[in-house]
Design a protein around this motif. Structure first.
Motif, short mmCIF file in Angstrom:
data_model
loop_
_atom_site.label_atom_id
_atom_site.label_comp_id
_atom_site.label_asym_id
_atom_site.label_seq_id
_atom_site.Cartn_x
_atom_site.Cartn_y
_atom_site.Cartn_z
N UNK A 204 0.85 -1.19 0.00
CA UNK A 204 0.00 0.00 0.00
C UNK A 204 0.88 1.23 0.00
N UNK A 205 0.67 2.10 -0.98
CA UNK A 205 1.36 3.39 -1.04
C UNK A 205 0.29 4.46 -0.98
N UNK A 206 0.32 5.30 0.07
CA UNK A 206 -0.75 6.25 0.33
C UNK A 206 -0.20 7.63 0.63
N UNK A 207 -0.78 8.62 -0.04
CA UNK A 207 -0.43 10.03 0.20
C UNK A 207 1.07 10.26 0.05
N UNK A 208 1.64 9.72 -1.02
CA UNK A 208 3.07 9.88 -1.30
C UNK A 208 3.26 10.59 -2.64
N UNK A 209 4.41 11.21 -2.82
CA UNK A 209 4.69 11.92 -4.07
C UNK A 209 6.17 11.84 -4.40
N UNK A 210 6.47 12.11 -5.67
CA UNK A 210 7.85 12.12 -6.13
C UNK A 210 8.03 13.22 -7.15
N UNK A 211 9.09 14.00 -6.98
CA UNK A 211 9.49 15.00 -7.97
C UNK A 211 10.89 14.65 -8.43
N UNK A 212 11.04 13.41 -8.89
CA UNK A 212 12.35 12.86 -9.20
C UNK A 212 12.58 12.77 -10.71
N UNK A 213 13.84 12.82 -11.11
CA UNK A 213 14.25 12.49 -12.47
C UNK A 213 14.60 11.01 -12.49
N UNK A 214 13.89 10.25 -13.33
CA UNK A 214 14.03 8.79 -13.32
C UNK A 214 14.53 8.33 -14.68
N UNK A 215 15.56 7.52 -14.68
CA UNK A 215 16.18 7.05 -15.91
C UNK A 215 16.31 5.53 -15.88
N UNK A 216 16.03 4.88 -17.01
CA UNK A 216 16.16 3.44 -17.11
C UNK A 216 15.83 2.96 -18.50
N UNK A 217 15.81 1.64 -18.67
CA UNK A 217 15.54 1.03 -19.97
C UNK A 217 14.12 0.49 -20.07
N UNK A 218 13.61 -0.09 -19.00
CA UNK A 218 12.26 -0.64 -19.04
C UNK A 218 11.62 -0.57 -17.66
N UNK A 219 10.29 -0.55 -17.62
CA UNK A 219 9.52 -0.53 -16.38
C UNK A 219 9.96 0.63 -15.48
N UNK A 220 9.70 1.83 -15.98
CA UNK A 220 10.13 3.06 -15.33
C UNK A 220 8.89 3.85 -14.93
N UNK A 221 8.90 4.42 -13.71
CA UNK A 221 7.77 5.23 -13.28
C UNK A 221 8.21 6.40 -12.43
N UNK A 222 7.49 7.51 -12.53
CA UNK A 222 7.81 8.66 -11.70
C UNK A 222 7.64 8.37 -10.22
N UNK A 223 6.67 7.53 -9.88
CA UNK A 223 6.44 7.15 -8.48
C UNK A 223 6.91 5.73 -8.22
N UNK A 224 6.43 4.77 -9.04
CA UNK A 224 6.78 3.35 -8.87
C UNK A 224 7.18 2.78 -10.23
N UNK A 225 8.27 2.01 -10.24
CA UNK A 225 8.69 1.38 -11.48
C UNK A 225 7.70 0.33 -11.93
N UNK A 226 7.32 -0.58 -11.04
CA UNK A 226 6.36 -1.62 -11.37
C UNK A 226 5.59 -2.01 -10.11
N UNK A 227 4.27 -2.17 -10.27
CA UNK A 227 3.40 -2.69 -9.21
C UNK A 227 3.03 -4.13 -9.57
N UNK A 228 3.13 -5.01 -8.61
CA UNK A 228 2.77 -6.41 -8.85
C UNK A 228 1.80 -6.89 -7.77
N UNK A 229 0.84 -7.69 -8.22
CA UNK A 229 -0.11 -8.36 -7.32
C UNK A 229 -0.79 -7.38 -6.38
N UNK A 230 -1.40 -6.36 -6.96
CA UNK A 230 -2.12 -5.41 -6.15
C UNK A 230 -3.53 -5.92 -5.86
N UNK A 231 -3.99 -5.71 -4.65
CA UNK A 231 -5.33 -6.12 -4.24
C UNK A 231 -6.38 -5.17 -4.86
#
Length: 231
Positions: A204-231
């Motif tokens: 659970x990620x709640x009331x969170x934020x990111x003002x980040x510069x994110x660099x990569x090749x695959x599965x990239x996100x400003x907040x989360x790169x990848x979410x798995x098995x979310x309810x």
């Protein structure tokens, strides 16, 4: 007539860290970088309660000098921090850790944390630089987290780089709760790269934020790169 008076004299008991016993209502108190570094070198205390009592500057620790808290090498070689660390509104600045091109399985101020009662809270990280070019599960605060909570924590001017599952706050979290946290950082890696968390599994990620510069090749996100098995 002789008279004698006996007085009980308490034996001197060494003070551990900056005081306290590590119990819930009497946490170990941390005032200095040296005391902070002792935590990672004392696995017997990884189930205790800690409270930060001052802003800490860790610029004197370079390379891999700092003792990361918790230990994870593999599923067969691991020991988490399962206690509570209360930042008490203070900051830890200039944490630097560089493992170079070594293949590592978890890198962060807390290398490995977990347990249903584990919590890291009320803590600010400023000017952190975590480099693990060959690393999986890389984060400024936590490398790998299994169960537990991170609450009211932040990262400012962070620089975090790794290979897989790299996050500005945490590399990989498994069935955890992250609440009221934010990150301002440069985060880079190959895959599963996120401004806050690299990989979130059933958490659970709640009331969170990111003002980040994110660099990569695959599965990239400003907040989360990848979410798995979310309810």
């Amino acid at each position: 007539v002789w008279s004698f008076t006996t007085t009980d004299v308490a034996e001197d008991v060494p003070v551990k860290y900056g005081g306290g016993t590590g119990e819930t209502d009497d946490p170990y108190l941390i005032y200095t970088g040296r005391q902070m570094n002792e935590i990672g070198a004392t696995p017997d205390d990884w189930d205790k309660h800690f409270k930060l009592m001052a802003d800490i500057d860790l610029s004197s620790f370079t390379g891999t000098d700092f003792n990361l808290i918790g230990y994870y090498q593999s599923d067969d070689e691991r020991e988490p921090f399962t206690g509570v660390f209360d930042g008490n509104g203070h900051t830890i600045s200039n944490f630097s850790y560089n493992s170079g091109i070594l293949i590592t399985e978890s890198t962060g101020f807390f290398q490995y944390v977990g347990g249903t009662d584990m919590e890291i809270k009320n803590l600010g990280l400023i000017d952190h630089n975590v480099v693990a070019a060959g690393g999986n599960n890389v984060g400024s605060l936590v490398g790998l987290m299994e169960f537990g909570d991170i609450t009211n924590c932040y990262v400012q001017n962070g620089h975090i780089s790794g290979n897989t599952r790299v996050g500005g706050l945490a590399g990989r979290v498994y069935v955890c709760a992250i609440t009221d946290c934010y990150v301002e950082a440069d985060v880079s890696g190959y895959t599963k790269i996120g401004g806050l968390v690299g990989e979130n599994y059933a958490g659970l990620i709640k009331n969170c934020s990111s003002a980040s510069d994110v660099f990569g090749t695959s599965k990239i996100g400003g907040l989360v790169g990848v979410n798995e098995f979310l309810m």
